[in-house]
Design an enzyme around this catalytic site. Structure first.
Site, short mmCIF file in Angstrom:
data_model
loop_
_atom_site.label_atom_id
_atom_site.label_comp_id
_atom_site.label_asym_id
_atom_site.label_seq_id
_atom_site.Cartn_x
_atom_site.Cartn_y
_atom_site.Cartn_z
N GLU A 43 -1.91 -8.86 4.04
CA GLU A 43 -1.92 -9.35 5.42
C GLU A 43 -3.32 -9.51 6.00
O GLU A 43 -3.50 -10.17 7.01
CB GLU A 43 -1.09 -8.41 6.33
CG GLU A 43 -1.67 -7.01 6.56
CD GLU A 43 -1.38 -6.01 5.44
OE1 GLU A 43 -1.05 -6.46 4.32
OE2 GLU A 43 -1.51 -4.80 5.67
N HIS A 98 -3.72 -5.06 0.52
CA HIS A 98 -3.15 -5.53 1.79
C HIS A 98 -3.15 -7.05 1.88
O HIS A 98 -4.16 -7.64 2.27
CB HIS A 98 -3.96 -4.95 2.96
CG HIS A 98 -3.71 -3.51 3.20
ND1 HIS A 98 -2.73 -3.05 4.04
CD2 HIS A 98 -4.30 -2.41 2.69
CE1 HIS A 98 -2.72 -1.74 4.04
NE2 HIS A 98 -3.67 -1.31 3.22
N GLY A 104 -1.08 -14.45 35.31
CA GLY A 104 -1.39 -14.36 33.88
C GLY A 104 -0.42 -15.19 33.04
O GLY A 104 0.60 -15.67 33.53
N CYS A 158 0.83 -1.21 0.00
CA CYS A 158 0.00 0.00 0.00
C CYS A 158 0.87 1.26 0.00
O CYS A 158 1.55 1.51 -0.97
CB CYS A 158 -0.98 -0.07 1.17
SG CYS A 158 -2.27 1.17 1.03
N SER A 208 3.74 -16.02 33.73
CA SER A 208 3.93 -17.44 34.04
C SER A 208 4.88 -18.10 33.04
O SER A 208 5.78 -18.86 33.42
CB SER A 208 2.59 -18.19 34.01
OG SER A 208 1.68 -17.58 34.89
#
Ligand code: XMP
Length: 506
Positions: A169, A167, A222, A79, A226
Site C-alpha cells: 500500500e 507493504h 467546509g 506484514c 457542503s
C-alpha cells in the site's frame, strides 16, 4: 448494495492507506477492527489483514479468529497479517537477525502466481517489521523473496490465501498497486465504484431512509458539510434546512461569501449572526480547551434555538467522514484535542443522525462534490477548524484581535491564491501570538503584535509537513501584512511538522 473488500485492522499506521489504495482502484472497502468481521454480509468479496505495531509473539498482540474467513473468501495478509496467518498455521515467526527495513528488492518471483502477475524481478518493495517468518507451514508456497527475506510473499496451497511481508500500500512499493489490483481481480471485483455510482446509490438510499421526514444540518463553509448538504438536497429537496452560524471567528467576509454560494447551490439555508454572544462568553478566557468548549456549547445553543423555530424535525445531518469514523472505532487511538465541534447535539435534540459521507475519505468527498457540479473554490477549500480563529488567537479573544487576524489572514490567503500555491497546500492560515515586540516604522518606535504564518502539506491531517513556500512569496506576504495591518510589526513562519507539533497552535 455495493460489493466490498473488508480490511481487518490490526492497528498499523498504514491500514487507512490500504483502504485508500483499494478505493483508488474503484472498489469499495471498509476498515473494521480485527475482531469485528461482518459475518453475514453477502456483499463481501475478499479480506485483507493489515499490519500491526505488535509482534505476533507479544502476549498482548491482536488475535483474530479466521475460521469463518479462510477458505471462504480470498485473503491477503500484509506484514503482520502475513505473519499471523503463518503463525496460526504451525509456522514460526521470529525476531530477525538481519532486519530489512525500508527499501528492498524482490530477487525471486514466481510469475505463474495470480497475485504477482505482471511484476518483474528487481521490483522495489517496502519492508517495515522487526520480525520475519522463519518456518513456513507445509502448505505455504513461497512466491517471492528478497535477499534477506526468503518468505517475502507466499500462497497457501489449495486456498485463495496469500501473504506478503512487505507493504504494497505504500508509495515506495513500486508495484504495490498492481499487487492490490491483482488481488481485487482474484476476488472477482467489478471495480465500478465511482463518484457517480456513489451519488446514485446514496441518493436512492437517502430517499428510502428519510421518506418525507425533515432534516436539519449545520453548515460550516467546509467541504464536508457542503457536500453533505448538496447530496441531501438532491435526495429530499426542501425538507432539508441548513443553518450557518457566524460565531465571529470566521475568516474575513467568509460568512457573506459562503452564504451566497449556498444560495446559489439552491440550498434552503438560514444564516445566523451570533457574534455578540460568542465574544461575550469568550471574554477573558485563555485556556485552549475551555475556549473550544465554550465555542462548541455556544454553537449548540444557537443551533438548538434555530431548530426549535422549525417544526417536526426528525433528523440531524452531519458531514462526518471516514477518518472520524475509523478514529472512533480505533483500537489504539488517543485524543490529543477535542475536535468534535457538535458532539453533544444529537442527544440534546433527540434527533436521529444521517451521515451520508461517513464512509468516504476527504479526497473522495471532493470528487463527489465535483461530480455534483459544486463550485471548485468550495470543493478545494482548505480545512478550517470549527472553533475557527478562536484557536488561532492564542490567549484571550477580543473583537479587535479578530479584526487584526482576519486582515492578516486575508492577505496571506489572497496572495497564496494569486501565486498559484493554494491548491498545493493542505491547509494554511495565520496565527496571532500573544507577544509584542519592538520595531521601527519610519522614525517611530513600535511595540506591536506578531503574526505567525502556517502552511502544511498532508493527506489526512494525521501527519503533516511544514510547506516549503518560496522565500519570495513569504517576503511579499510579510511586507504586505506589516504595511497594511495596523497592530502588527513582525511576521514569522512556522517550520514545525506534525508530529511532534500539531497543525493548529491550540
Ligand atoms: P491538529 O491541530 O490536531 O489538527 O493537528 C488536525 C486537523 O483538524 C483541524 N482541527 C479541528 N477541526 N474542530 C474542527 O472541526 C476542531 O476543534 C479542530 N481542531 C483542529 C485542523 O484544522 C486540522 O485540519
Amino acid at each position: 448494495m455495493h460489493e466490498k473488500i473488508i480490511i481487518l485492522d490490526f492497528g498499523s499506521q498504514t491500514t487507512q492507506l490500504i483502504g485508500r489504495r483499494v478505493r483508488e482502484l474503484n472498489t469499495y472497502c471498509e476498515i473494521v477492527p480485527f475482531n469485528k468481521f461482518p459475518l453475514d454480509d453477502p456483499t463481501v468479496k475478499g479480506v485483507i489483514l493489515s499490519g500491526s505495531p505488535y509482534s505476533v509473539n507479544d502476549a498482548n498482540s491482536f488475535k483474530a479468529d479466521l475460521t469463518a474467513i479462510r477458505g471462504k473468501y480470498p485473503v491477503l495478509g500484509i506484514c503482520y497479517g502475513a505473519q499471523f496467518l503463518a503463525n496460526t498455521s504451525g509456522g514460526k515467526v521470529e525476531s530477525a537477525d538481519s532486519r530489512e527495513y525500508g527499501r528492498a528488492h524482490l530477487t525471486y518471483i514466481n510469475n505463474d502466481d495470480k497475485l504477482l502477475q505482471g511484476i518483474d524481478c528487481g521490483s522495489q518493495v517496502w519492508m517495515s517489521h522487526g520480525d520475519t517468518i522463519t518456518v513456513l507451514p507445509e502448505s505455504f508456497r513461497i512466491i517471492a523473496s528478497t535477499d534477506d527475506v526468503r518468505a517475502a510473499a507466499y500462497q497457501i496451497e489449495g486456498e485463495n490465501t496469500w501473504g506478503v511481508q512487505f507493504h504494497p500500500e505504500v508509495f515506495h512499493s513500486t508495484d504495490g498497486t498492481l499487487i492490490l489490483d491483482n488481488f481485487l481481480h482474484i476476488c472477482g471485483c467489478s471495480k465500478d465504484w465511482t463518484p457517480a455510482s456513489f451519488i446514485e446509490s446514496t441518493v436512492a438510499e437517502l430517499k428510502e431512509q428519510l421518506g418525507d421526514d425533515k432534516v436539519i444540518l449545520a453548515l460550516s463553509g467546509g467541504v464536508d458539510s457542503s457536500v453533505t448538504a448538496v447530496l441531501l438536497n438532491r435526495a429530499i429537496g426542501k425538507n432539508l434546512t441548513c443553518i450557518f452560524v457566524d460565531h465571529g471567528l470566521l475568516r474575513k467576509n467568509e460568512f457573506e461569501n459562503v452564504l451566497k454560494d449556498y444560495e446559489h447551490l439552491g440550498l434552503n439555508v438560514i444564516g445566523v449572526d451570533a457574534k455578540k454572544k460568542f465574544y461575550s462568553e469568550l471574554a477573558g478566557i485563555t485556556d485552549p480547551e475551555t475556549k473550544r468548549k465554550i465555542i462548541g456549547k455556544g454553537f449548540i445553543d444557537v443551533f438548538d434555538e434555530e431548530a426549535h423555530k422549525l417544526k417536526d424535525i426528525k433528523w440531524l445531518g452531519q458531514g462526518t467522514i471516514y477518518p472520524d469514523v475509523i478514529e472512533s472505532l480505533s483500537i489504539t487511538g488517543t485524543v490529543i484535542k477535542s475536535h468534535h465541534n457538535v458532539g453533544g447535539l444529537p442527544e440534546k435534540m433527540n434527533l436521529k443522525l444521517v451521515e451520508p459521507l461517513r464512509l468516504l475519505f476527504k479526497d473522495e468527498v471532493r470528487r463527489v462534490g465535483n461530480e455534483l457540479g459544486m463550485m471548485p473554490h468550495l470543493i478545494k477549500r482548505h480545512p478550517f477548524p470549527g472553533p475557527g480563529l478562536g484557536i488561532r488567537i492564542l490567549g484571550d479573544i477580543t473583537p479587535e484581535k479578530v479584526r487584526v487576524l482576519q486582515e492578516a489572514d486575508d492577505i496571506y490567503m489572497s496572495l497564496m491564491r494569486e501565486w498559484g500555491l493554494y491548491d498545493k497546500i493542505w491547509q494554511a492560515g495565520a496565527i496571532l501570538l500573544p507577544i509584542r515586540s519592538v520595531g521601527v516604522m519610519g522614525d517611530e518606535r513600535t511595540y506591536e503584535n506578531t503574526i505567525a504564518l502556517r502552511a502544511v502539506t498532508s493527506t489526512d491531517a494525521m501527519t503533516a509537513d511544514w510547506a516549503q513556500l518560496p522565500y519570495d512569496f513569504l517576503a511579499k506576504v510579510s511586507n504586505e501584512i506589516i504595511n497594511k495591518v495596523k497592530g502588527v510589526n513582525r511576521v514569522v513562519y512556522d517550520i514545525s511538522s506534525k508530529p511532534p507539533a500539531t497543525i493548529e497552535w491550540e
